[in-house]
Write a protein that holds these residues in place. Structure first.
Motif, PDB file in Angstrom:
ATOM      1  N   ALA A  73       0.842  -1.061  -0.075  1.00 55.69           N
ATOM      2  CA  ALA A  73       0.057  -0.021   0.092  1.00 55.69           C
ATOM      3  C   ALA A  73       0.819   1.373  -0.131  1.00 55.69           C
ATOM      4  O   ALA A  73       0.568   2.332  -0.773  1.00 55.69           O
ATOM      5  CB  ALA A  73      -1.015  -0.007   1.169  1.00 55.69           C
ATOM      6  N   ASP A  74       1.947   1.353   0.752  1.00 51.77           N
ATOM      7  CA  ASP A  74       2.729   2.326   0.868  1.00 51.77           C
ATOM      8  C   ASP A  74       3.482   2.658  -0.482  1.00 51.77           C
ATOM      9  O   ASP A  74       3.598   3.761  -1.058  1.00 51.77           O
ATOM     10  CB  ASP A  74       3.896   2.158   1.938  1.00 51.77           C
ATOM     11  CG  ASP A  74       3.520   2.165   3.236  1.00 51.77           C
ATOM     12  OD1 ASP A  74       2.366   2.899   3.188  1.00 51.77           O
ATOM     13  OD2 ASP A  74       4.191   1.951   4.244  1.00 51.77           O
ATOM     14  N   GLN A  75       4.056   1.404  -1.053  1.00 53.45           N
ATOM     15  CA  GLN A  75       4.491   1.808  -2.425  1.00 53.45           C
ATOM     16  C   GLN A  75       3.459   2.426  -3.441  1.00 53.45           C
ATOM     17  O   GLN A  75       3.864   3.159  -4.209  1.00 53.45           O
ATOM     18  CB  GLN A  75       4.914   0.190  -2.997  1.00 53.45           C
ATOM     19  CG  GLN A  75       6.315  -0.218  -2.248  1.00 53.45           C
ATOM     20  CD  GLN A  75       6.679  -1.637  -2.837  1.00 53.45           C
ATOM     21  OE1 GLN A  75       6.042  -2.270  -3.349  1.00 53.45           O
ATOM     22  NE2 GLN A  75       7.794  -2.048  -2.281  1.00 53.45           N
ATOM     23  N   LYS A  76       2.198   1.790  -3.419  1.00 56.57           N
ATOM     24  CA  LYS A  76       1.251   2.347  -4.605  1.00 56.57           C
ATOM     25  C   LYS A  76       0.930   3.813  -4.105  1.00 56.57           C
ATOM     26  O   LYS A  76       1.010   4.589  -5.031  1.00 56.57           O
ATOM     27  CB  LYS A  76       0.076   1.678  -4.184  1.00 56.57           C
ATOM     28  CG  LYS A  76       0.123   0.276  -4.675  1.00 56.57           C
ATOM     29  CD  LYS A  76      -1.283  -0.574  -4.618  1.00 56.57           C
ATOM     30  CE  LYS A  76      -1.048  -1.861  -5.304  1.00 56.57           C
ATOM     31  NZ  LYS A  76      -2.652  -2.670  -5.239  1.00 56.57           N
ATOM     32  N   GLY A  77       0.879   4.252  -2.744  1.00 55.17           N
ATOM     33  CA  GLY A  77       0.612   5.611  -2.490  1.00 55.17           C
ATOM     34  C   GLY A  77       2.017   6.407  -2.854  1.00 55.17           C
ATOM     35  O   GLY A  77       1.686   7.460  -3.432  1.00 55.17           O
ATOM     36  N   ASP A  78       3.267   5.751  -2.874  1.00 57.52           N
ATOM     37  CA  ASP A  78       4.319   6.470  -3.131  1.00 57.52           C
ATOM     38  C   ASP A  78       4.435   6.928  -4.787  1.00 57.52           C
ATOM     39  O   ASP A  78       4.674   7.868  -5.014  1.00 57.52           O
ATOM     40  CB  ASP A  78       5.762   5.799  -2.714  1.00 57.52           C
ATOM     41  CG  ASP A  78       5.924   5.946  -1.095  1.00 57.52           C
ATOM     42  OD1 ASP A  78       5.154   6.770  -0.447  1.00 57.52           O
ATOM     43  OD2 ASP A  78       6.762   5.316  -0.779  1.00 57.52           O
ATOM     44  N   SER A  79       3.997   5.713  -5.193  1.00 57.61           N
ATOM     45  CA  SER A  79       3.608   5.830  -6.780  1.00 57.61           C
ATOM     46  C   SER A  79       2.786   6.995  -7.233  1.00 57.61           C
ATOM     47  O   SER A  79       3.116   7.976  -8.091  1.00 57.61           O
ATOM     48  CB  SER A  79       3.273   4.555  -7.459  1.00 57.61           C
ATOM     49  OG  SER A  79       3.066   4.712  -8.757  1.00 57.61           O
ATOM     50  N   ILE A  80       1.692   6.991  -6.661  1.00 54.59           N
ATOM     51  CA  ILE A  80       0.976   8.214  -6.880  1.00 54.59           C
ATOM     52  C   ILE A  80       1.226   9.339  -6.464  1.00 54.59           C
ATOM     53  O   ILE A  80       1.204  10.415  -7.299  1.00 54.59           O
ATOM     54  CB  ILE A  80      -0.618   8.003  -6.376  1.00 54.59           C
ATOM     55  CG1 ILE A  80      -1.106   6.416  -6.972  1.00 54.59           C
ATOM     56  CG2 ILE A  80      -1.656   9.069  -6.215  1.00 54.59           C
ATOM     57  CD1 ILE A  80      -2.483   5.881  -6.168  1.00 54.59           C
ATOM     58  N   GLU A  81       2.005   9.473  -5.461  1.00 55.44           N
ATOM     59  CA  GLU A  81       2.616  10.604  -5.260  1.00 55.44           C
ATOM     60  C   GLU A  81       3.483  11.180  -5.923  1.00 55.44           C
ATOM     61  O   GLU A  81       3.734  12.527  -6.326  1.00 55.44           O
ATOM     62  CB  GLU A  81       3.170  10.637  -3.720  1.00 55.44           C
ATOM     63  CG  GLU A  81       3.652  12.163  -2.970  1.00 55.44           C
ATOM     64  CD  GLU A  81       4.172  11.928  -1.468  1.00 55.44           C
ATOM     65  OE1 GLU A  81       5.092  12.351  -1.137  1.00 55.44           O
ATOM     66  OE2 GLU A  81       3.745  10.698  -0.964  1.00 55.44           O
ATOM     67  N   ASN A  82       4.409  10.329  -6.529  1.00 59.82           N
ATOM     68  CA  ASN A  82       5.281  10.700  -7.414  1.00 59.82           C
ATOM     69  C   ASN A  82       4.862  11.234  -8.885  1.00 59.82           C
ATOM     70  O   ASN A  82       5.106  12.230  -9.317  1.00 59.82           O
ATOM     71  CB  ASN A  82       6.296   9.427  -7.853  1.00 59.82           C
ATOM     72  CG  ASN A  82       7.088   9.035  -6.739  1.00 59.82           C
ATOM     73  OD1 ASN A  82       7.450   9.968  -5.890  1.00 59.82           O
ATOM     74  ND2 ASN A  82       7.754   8.000  -6.686  1.00 59.82           N
ATOM     75  N   VAL A  83       3.688  10.716  -9.276  1.00 56.89           N
ATOM     76  CA  VAL A  83       2.961  11.034 -10.509  1.00 56.89           C
ATOM     77  C   VAL A  83       2.482  12.389 -10.185  1.00 56.89           C
ATOM     78  O   VAL A  83       2.283  13.307 -10.839  1.00 56.89           O
ATOM     79  CB  VAL A  83       1.728  10.108 -10.760  1.00 56.89           C
ATOM     80  CG1 VAL A  83       0.942  10.718 -11.848  1.00 56.89           C
ATOM     81  CG2 VAL A  83       2.316   8.990 -11.263  1.00 56.89           C
ATOM     82  N   VAL A  84       1.828  12.683  -8.986  1.00 58.17           N
ATOM     83  CA  VAL A  84       1.315  13.841  -8.615  1.00 58.17           C
ATOM     84  C   VAL A  84       2.369  15.060  -8.618  1.00 58.17           C
ATOM     85  O   VAL A  84       2.095  16.035  -9.266  1.00 58.17           O
ATOM     86  CB  VAL A  84       0.662  13.860  -7.329  1.00 58.17           C
ATOM     87  CG1 VAL A  84       0.157  15.326  -6.960  1.00 58.17           C
ATOM     88  CG2 VAL A  84      -0.802  13.017  -7.399  1.00 58.17           C
ATOM     89  N   GLU A  85       3.650  14.726  -8.290  1.00 62.33           N
ATOM     90  CA  GLU A  85       4.669  15.896  -7.863  1.00 62.33           C
ATOM     91  C   GLU A  85       5.266  15.927  -9.497  1.00 62.33           C
ATOM     92  O   GLU A  85       5.307  17.326  -9.696  1.00 62.33           O
ATOM     93  CB  GLU A  85       5.657  15.103  -7.253  1.00 62.33           C
ATOM     94  CG  GLU A  85       5.240  15.163  -5.740  1.00 62.33           C
ATOM     95  CD  GLU A  85       6.411  14.660  -4.895  1.00 62.33           C
ATOM     96  OE1 GLU A  85       7.545  14.188  -5.356  1.00 62.33           O
ATOM     97  OE2 GLU A  85       6.022  14.445  -3.679  1.00 62.33           O
TER      98      GLU A  85
END
Length: 173
Positions: free
Chosen positions: A28-40
């Motif tokens: 879940a953390d990895q998915k969240g980090d991935s989405i956060e990177n896309v947003v940034e």
């Protein structure tokens, strides 16, 4: 002994379940980090594009204020309208993308929550099966030990009775 084995089984269950939860949480953390990177990354591109469009709008506004002829005014107005339209389109895309990312984030969070529940349930079931098997094994061992003790007691009682009878005969002779 039985309580000790059950205690060990419970501790093992807790550790096993914790490990499964950690793995699901890591996913879940990895998915969240991935989405956060896309947003940034998307935010950086949007900021650059907005700055560029704002510069074009400012430039077109200056051209319009300096325009003397009708043709110059029309060209500056066209340039200004195109930049404003591009900015509005970008704003619409940003809103749409934000809504999509929010939905993806919510879906990822829900999926992660389900994975954690599933992993926990699976781990719990495995641990329960192991505990039940260990309890059954322990019960069998206890039953076997009791049966041996009972057999030995019967044998000892029989031997004592024979010895008592022999002693009685010797006394009577």
């Amino acid at each position: 002994m039985k309580k000790g084995i059950l205690s060990l089984a419970v501790v093992a269950a807790i550790v096993f379940t914790s490990c499964k939860k950690d793995a699901a949480q890591e996913t879940a953390d990895q998915k969240g980090d991935s989405i956060e990177n896309v947003v940034e990354e998307t935010t950086a591109v949007v900021e650059e594009t907005v700055e560029s469009l704002e510069a074009k709008i400012k430039e077109a506004t200056e051209e319009l204020s300096k325009a003397v002829t009708v043709e110059e005014k029309q060209a500056a107005t066209k340039k200004l309208n195109e930049a404003k339209a591009a900015l509005q389109t970008l704003k619409g895309e940003v809103v749409s993308t934000s809504e999509e990312l929010a939905k993806e984030t919510e879906d990822a969070a829900n999926k992660a929550k389900q994975e954690v529940k599933k992993a926990t349930n699976n781990a719990t079931q495995k641990v329960e099966k192991k505990v039940e098997a260990k309890v059954a094994q322990t019960k069998e061992e206890i039953d076997s030990a009791l049966e041996k003790a009972s057999t030995n007691l019967k044998k000892d009682t029989k031997e004592k009775n024979i010895s008592d009878k022999n002693l009685e005969r010797i006394k009577n002779q």
